[in-house]
Write an enzyme that holds these catalytic residues in place. Sequence first.
Site, mmCIF file in Angstrom:
data_model
loop_
_atom_site.group_PDB
_atom_site.id
_atom_site.type_symbol
_atom_site.label_atom_id
_atom_site.label_comp_id
_atom_site.label_asym_id
_atom_site.label_seq_id
_atom_site.Cartn_x
_atom_site.Cartn_y
_atom_site.Cartn_z
ATOM 1 N N ASP A 47 0.833 -1.206 0.000
ATOM 2 C CA ASP A 47 0.000 0.000 0.000
ATOM 3 C C ASP A 47 0.867 1.256 0.000
ATOM 4 O O ASP A 47 1.907 1.298 0.669
ATOM 5 C CB ASP A 47 -0.890 -0.013 1.251
ATOM 6 C CG ASP A 47 -2.045 0.955 1.149
ATOM 7 O OD1 ASP A 47 -2.322 1.446 0.037
ATOM 8 O OD2 ASP A 47 -2.677 1.222 2.189
ATOM 9 N N HIS A 64 3.596 3.549 -9.036
ATOM 10 C CA HIS A 64 3.351 2.126 -9.280
ATOM 11 C C HIS A 64 4.600 1.447 -9.853
ATOM 12 O O HIS A 64 4.913 0.307 -9.490
ATOM 13 C CB HIS A 64 2.179 1.962 -10.249
ATOM 14 C CG HIS A 64 0.852 2.363 -9.668
ATOM 15 N ND1 HIS A 64 0.423 1.906 -8.440
ATOM 16 C CD2 HIS A 64 -0.134 3.161 -10.154
ATOM 17 C CE1 HIS A 64 -0.784 2.408 -8.180
ATOM 18 N NE2 HIS A 64 -1.124 3.172 -9.208
ATOM 19 N N LEU A 159 11.294 -20.242 -3.812
ATOM 20 C CA LEU A 159 10.182 -19.408 -3.357
ATOM 21 C C LEU A 159 9.005 -19.504 -4.326
ATOM 22 O O LEU A 159 9.178 -19.421 -5.540
ATOM 23 C CB LEU A 159 10.638 -17.950 -3.263
ATOM 24 C CG LEU A 159 9.539 -16.915 -2.971
ATOM 25 C CD1 LEU A 159 9.098 -16.998 -1.522
ATOM 26 C CD2 LEU A 159 10.027 -15.502 -3.311
#
Length: 273
Positions: A47, A64, A159
């Site tokens: 956020d 962004h 991962l």
Amino acid sequence: MSSLNPCRAAETTTGECPNVACENGVIRWQRELKQEPMPKHVALIMDGNGRWAKNRGIAVQDGHKSGCINLKYLAYSCSNLGIKMLTTYAFSTENWNRSNMEVAFLMTTFEEFIQSLVEDLMARHDIRFSAIGEKSRLPESLQSVISRAEEMTRSNKGLHFVMAVSYSGRNDIVEAAKNIATKVEGGMLETSEIDEAMLQQELMTNVGQFPNPDLLIRTSGELRLSNFLLWQLANSQFYFADKLFPDFGEEDLLEALASYQSRASAGFESDWK
């Protein structure tokens, strides 16, 4: 444990140089961090990209972009630390209400990010990629990029990087319930057989070995879940950081993990895997 400079995202987007304080902070938290208990699954609400850009007087799009660059570095850090699964909240179903221009930009940015992730991290570091959410609502070009990345990395053992795009925690539960109801209607299942484990198997996070996060991290100072992994976070630890996401570097990640370890060591480790 090798170090990834937490300032590199800022360096890439603004030309600023990394500072010694960041490097010293990483070293300090590396010393405090233990090998165990390490969360197997970390969930991340990224956020603050827009506010980060506004504070600098630059376009929201640049915020962004900076967030995506930072996310790639954090994914590398999680892989390097031995975390098994990282689920990131990239785009909620509520985000479809943003302006058409911003949504279109984000869709293009996601395509570029996934392609970059495959080229820069997944092949070299054995990272697996998956996306969850209402993928049918995404542009066909993005759906194609997602499918290709999932197929190319399906056999990777490191991962597991999961990207939640057009995702809703409530809808995830509703769709799971519908799938179970369809099986009951088809005679494949008795109502008495329905339990929590069965519902969990129908949730979107069942793409991974560890569907329930041990730790949720949210940046920007917000103290809410925003419709993210509502079922899966029932017994997770929460860590809320005041920093906006592009400023949340490796030092901050290590601090969040140290916080998790201190609570887990005190007997509060998640027992709902």
